[in-house]
Write a protein that holds these residues in place. Structure first.
Motif: not given
Length: 255
Positions: A55-58, A81-90
Motif C-alpha cells: 500500500l502507498m499514498n497517492p 492494481v487499484t482501479e483509480t485515476d490516481k497514481a503514486p509519486g514516480p
C-alpha cells in the motif's frame, strides 16, 4: 476534531484492511509531528496476507488527508492494481517497490524531507551522536549519494545495496529513509532518526564546544537497547501509543 466517521470497508481481506488503517494512522501522526507538510514523500507497507503487494499514498494527497480507503494497492514490480485515476509519486514508487521486492523480510519503508534531516544530509560527516536516544540508531545508519530525482529505474537497486541490513538511511542532499518489519518499527526508527538530526542541528548552533559520545559508549548503549527488546520489532509500545494518538487527532483516518 472531526466527528467519528463510520469506516468505509471495501471488499478486501481483514488483513489488508487492518494494514490500511495502520498505515493511514502513520501518515496522520507523521503529519502531526511535522515530518511532511507537502503532497510529496511516501510511506509504503506490505499487505500481510498478500506479500507481493503493498500500500502507498497517492500523489497529490496531503498526509493529513490520507485515509485507509484512499491508499493505493501496488504490486512489488511497481504496477498499481487499484482501479483509480490516481497514481503514486514516480520516485517513491521506484525505490519503495525495489526495497520491498528485494527485502521480503521488511514490511514498511518510510521516506521524508523533514528539515533537520535534510540539513544533516547536506553536511560532511553525517549524523553525530550526543544523547542516549540517538544511540538507538547507532551503527544502523546507511548513506546514499544524491543522484537527482530518485525515479530512475537503476537507482533503486543502488539504494537497496547501500541500505544493506540497516534500518535507517541518510540520503545525502535529499532526506531520510527508514525501514522495518512492521509499520511501527519503521516509524520508531524514523522518530529516533529525526530527533537525532534535530538535536545535532541545535547542538551545533550553540556557541559552545559540544560533548559528542565516544564510539565505545554509543555502541554499548545501542547494544543495551537491542538486548532489552530482544527479537521484538523496535518501538512496539510507542507504536500502540501513536495509534491512540491518531484516534485522538482525527479518527477519520479509518475511513
Amino acid at each position: 476534531m472531526a466527528a467519528t466517521a463510520i469506516p468505509v470497508r471495501p471488499d478486501i481481506s481483514e488483513s489488508e484492511w487492518n494494514a490500511r488503517v495502520e498505515l493511514a494512522a502513520a501518515f496522520r501522526v507523521a503529519y502531526h509531528f511535522g515530518w511532511n507538510d507537502t503532497a510529496r514523500n511516501h510511506i509504503a507497507a506490505r499487505i500481510p496476507d498478500d506479500p507481493d503487494h503493498f500500500l502507498m499514498n497517492p500523489l497529490g494527497a496531503g498526509w493529513h488527508e490520507v485515509t485507509a480507503s484512499s491508499l493505493l494497492k501496488v504490486n512489488v514490480d511497481g504496477t498499481v492494481v487499484t482501479e483509480t485515476d490516481k497514481a503514486p509519486g514516480p520516485a517513491g514508487l521506484n525505490f519503495h517497490s525495489c526495497i520491498l521486492r528485494s527485502r521480503p523480510d521488511l514490511s514498511c519503508s518510510l521516506h521524508i524531507h523533514e528539515q533537520s534531516g535534510v540539513i544533516v544530509s547536506s553536511v560532511e560527516g553525517g549524523l553525530r551522536f550526543y544523547d542516549q536516544s540517538a544511540c538507538a540508531v547507532y551503527g544502523d545508519i546507511a548513506y546514499h549519494d544524491f543522484e537527482g530525482l530518485a525515479q530512475e529505474e537503476d537507482e533503486g537497486p543502488r539504494i537497496v545495496a547501500d541500505l544493506g541490513e540497516k534500518h535507517a538511511m541518510i540520503m545525502f542532499n535529499h532526506g531520510l529513509l527508514t525501514v522495518g518489519r512492521t509499520v511501527g518499527e519503521a516509524f520508531a526508527y524514523m522518530h529516533r532518526l529525526v530527533a537525532a538530526c534535530d538535536l545535532q542541528v541545535r547542538v551545533l548552533s550553540m556557541n559552545a564546544k559540544p560533548i559528542e559520545l565516544t564510539a565505545e559508549i554509543a555502541q554499548h548503549t545501542y547494544e543495551q537497547m537491542k538486548a532489552r527488546r530482544g527479537n521484538k520489532p523496535f518501538g512496539v509500545q510507542d507504536w500502540h501509543m501513536y495509534m491512540r494518538l491518531a484516534d485522538t487527532l482525527d479518527p477519520s483516518y479509518k475511513t
